[in-house]
Design a protein around this motif. Sequence first.
Motif, mmCIF file in Angstrom:
data_model
loop_
_atom_site.group_PDB
_atom_site.id
_atom_site.type_symbol
_atom_site.label_atom_id
_atom_site.label_comp_id
_atom_site.label_asym_id
_atom_site.label_seq_id
_atom_site.Cartn_x
_atom_site.Cartn_y
_atom_site.Cartn_z
ATOM 1 N N ARG A 82 -68.268 81.426 19.385
ATOM 2 C CA ARG A 82 -67.075 80.573 19.398
ATOM 3 C C ARG A 82 -67.461 79.120 19.711
ATOM 4 N NH1 ARG A 82 -64.387 85.226 22.379
ATOM 5 N NH2 ARG A 82 -65.082 84.110 24.200
ATOM 6 N N ALA A 83 -68.569 78.688 19.141
ATOM 7 C CA ALA A 83 -69.085 77.343 19.369
ATOM 8 C C ALA A 83 -68.473 76.357 18.387
ATOM 9 C CB ALA A 83 -70.605 77.327 19.220
ATOM 10 N N SER A 84 -68.402 75.110 18.802
ATOM 11 C CA SER A 84 -67.931 74.050 17.913
ATOM 12 C C SER A 84 -69.075 73.155 17.470
ATOM 13 C CB SER A 84 -66.858 73.210 18.606
ATOM 14 O OG SER A 84 -67.380 72.587 19.763
ATOM 15 N N GLU A 85 -70.226 73.291 18.110
ATOM 16 C CA GLU A 85 -71.354 72.408 17.813
ATOM 17 C C GLU A 85 -72.672 73.140 18.042
ATOM 18 O OE1 GLU A 85 -73.053 68.545 20.059
ATOM 19 O OE2 GLU A 85 -70.965 68.411 19.412
ATOM 20 N N ALA A 86 -73.648 72.841 17.187
ATOM 21 C CA ALA A 86 -75.009 73.358 17.365
ATOM 22 C C ALA A 86 -75.992 72.234 17.095
ATOM 23 C CB ALA A 86 -75.274 74.523 16.412
ATOM 24 N N ARG A 87 -77.133 72.307 17.749
ATOM 25 C CA ARG A 87 -78.207 71.350 17.527
ATOM 26 C C ARG A 87 -79.477 72.125 17.185
ATOM 27 N NH1 ARG A 87 -75.304 70.803 21.380
ATOM 28 N NH2 ARG A 87 -76.667 71.607 22.967
ATOM 29 N N VAL A 88 -80.165 71.679 16.133
ATOM 30 C CA VAL A 88 -81.416 72.294 15.705
ATOM 31 C C VAL A 88 -82.481 71.215 15.726
ATOM 32 C CG1 VAL A 88 -82.641 73.428 13.808
ATOM 33 C CG2 VAL A 88 -80.207 73.932 14.202
ATOM 34 N N ARG A 89 -83.601 71.522 16.363
ATOM 35 C CA ARG A 89 -84.708 70.568 16.414
ATOM 36 C C ARG A 89 -86.010 71.335 16.178
ATOM 37 N NH1 ARG A 89 -85.308 65.541 18.122
ATOM 38 N NH2 ARG A 89 -83.237 65.549 19.029
ATOM 39 N N VAL A 90 -86.830 70.799 15.275
ATOM 40 C CA VAL A 90 -88.161 71.355 15.012
ATOM 41 C C VAL A 90 -89.135 70.198 15.122
ATOM 42 C CG1 VAL A 90 -89.652 72.546 13.363
ATOM 43 C CG2 VAL A 90 -87.188 73.075 13.432
ATOM 44 N N GLN A 91 -90.098 70.334 16.022
ATOM 45 C CA GLN A 91 -91.078 69.260 16.197
ATOM 46 C C GLN A 91 -92.418 69.845 16.620
ATOM 47 O OE1 GLN A 91 -89.101 66.898 19.146
ATOM 48 N NE2 GLN A 91 -89.908 68.073 20.841
ATOM 49 N N ARG A 92 -93.437 69.046 16.485
ATOM 50 C CA ARG A 92 -94.771 69.424 16.953
ATOM 51 C C ARG A 92 -95.006 68.833 18.336
ATOM 52 N NH1 ARG A 92 -98.890 71.083 13.109
ATOM 53 N NH2 ARG A 92 -97.974 71.179 11.041
ATOM 54 N N ALA A 93 -95.648 69.645 19.189
ATOM 55 C CA ALA A 93 -96.007 69.176 20.526
ATOM 56 C C ALA A 93 -97.204 69.975 21.019
ATOM 57 C CB ALA A 93 -94.834 69.336 21.482
ATOM 58 N N ASP A 94 -98.271 69.290 21.354
ATOM 59 C CA ASP A 94 -99.464 69.927 21.931
ATOM 60 C C ASP A 94 -99.977 71.108 21.113
ATOM 61 O OD1 ASP A 94 -99.376 68.136 24.112
ATOM 62 O OD2 ASP A 94 -97.912 69.404 25.132
ATOM 63 N N GLY A 95 -100.075 70.949 19.791
ATOM 64 C CA GLY A 95 -100.603 71.997 18.927
ATOM 65 C C GLY A 95 -99.635 73.127 18.624
ATOM 66 N N HIS A 96 -98.388 72.943 18.987
ATOM 67 C CA HIS A 96 -97.369 73.962 18.743
ATOM 68 C C HIS A 96 -96.229 73.376 17.921
ATOM 69 C CE1 HIS A 96 -99.374 75.845 22.158
ATOM 70 N NE2 HIS A 96 -98.825 76.982 21.745
ATOM 71 N N ALA A 97 -95.570 74.257 17.205
ATOM 72 C CA ALA A 97 -94.273 73.920 16.627
ATOM 73 C C ALA A 97 -93.249 74.382 17.645
ATOM 74 C CB ALA A 97 -94.060 74.649 15.312
ATOM 75 N N VAL A 98 -92.355 73.488 18.005
ATOM 76 C CA VAL A 98 -91.299 73.819 18.956
ATOM 77 C C VAL A 98 -89.980 73.821 18.188
ATOM 78 C CG1 VAL A 98 -90.130 73.162 21.084
ATOM 79 C CG2 VAL A 98 -92.595 72.769 20.845
#
Length: 104
Positions: free
Chosen positions: A36-52
């Motif tokens: 029952r959410a009205s908002e979502a945030r998606v973030r994909v980034q690289r940090a210290d040899g990882h995909a976050v």
Amino acid sequence: MLVDVALDDERLPEPVEAAAYYVVAEALTNMAKHARASEARVRVQRADGHAVVEVADDGVGGADAKGGSGLCGLVDRVEALGGRLTVTSPAGAGTRLRAELPAG
């Protein structure tokens, strides 16, 4: 419903991209079905040899990765690549999935 997406420009290795896709797809599906959410945030980034990969919503919370659900399958998928998935979902305060995947 508002979905805000942020991505790095650089492609990830194929198995990591596939796992990231499933994390985002499952999180957004659960949000649409249960949160029952009205908002979502998606973030994909690289940090210290990882995909976050982070997906957060402002829904009702209460998601549990130990309940035999699709979230349990995500944990298995992420861990098979040597990564880690955490689910933070306090009741009444939304849900946040964070996957850290080795991205060499």
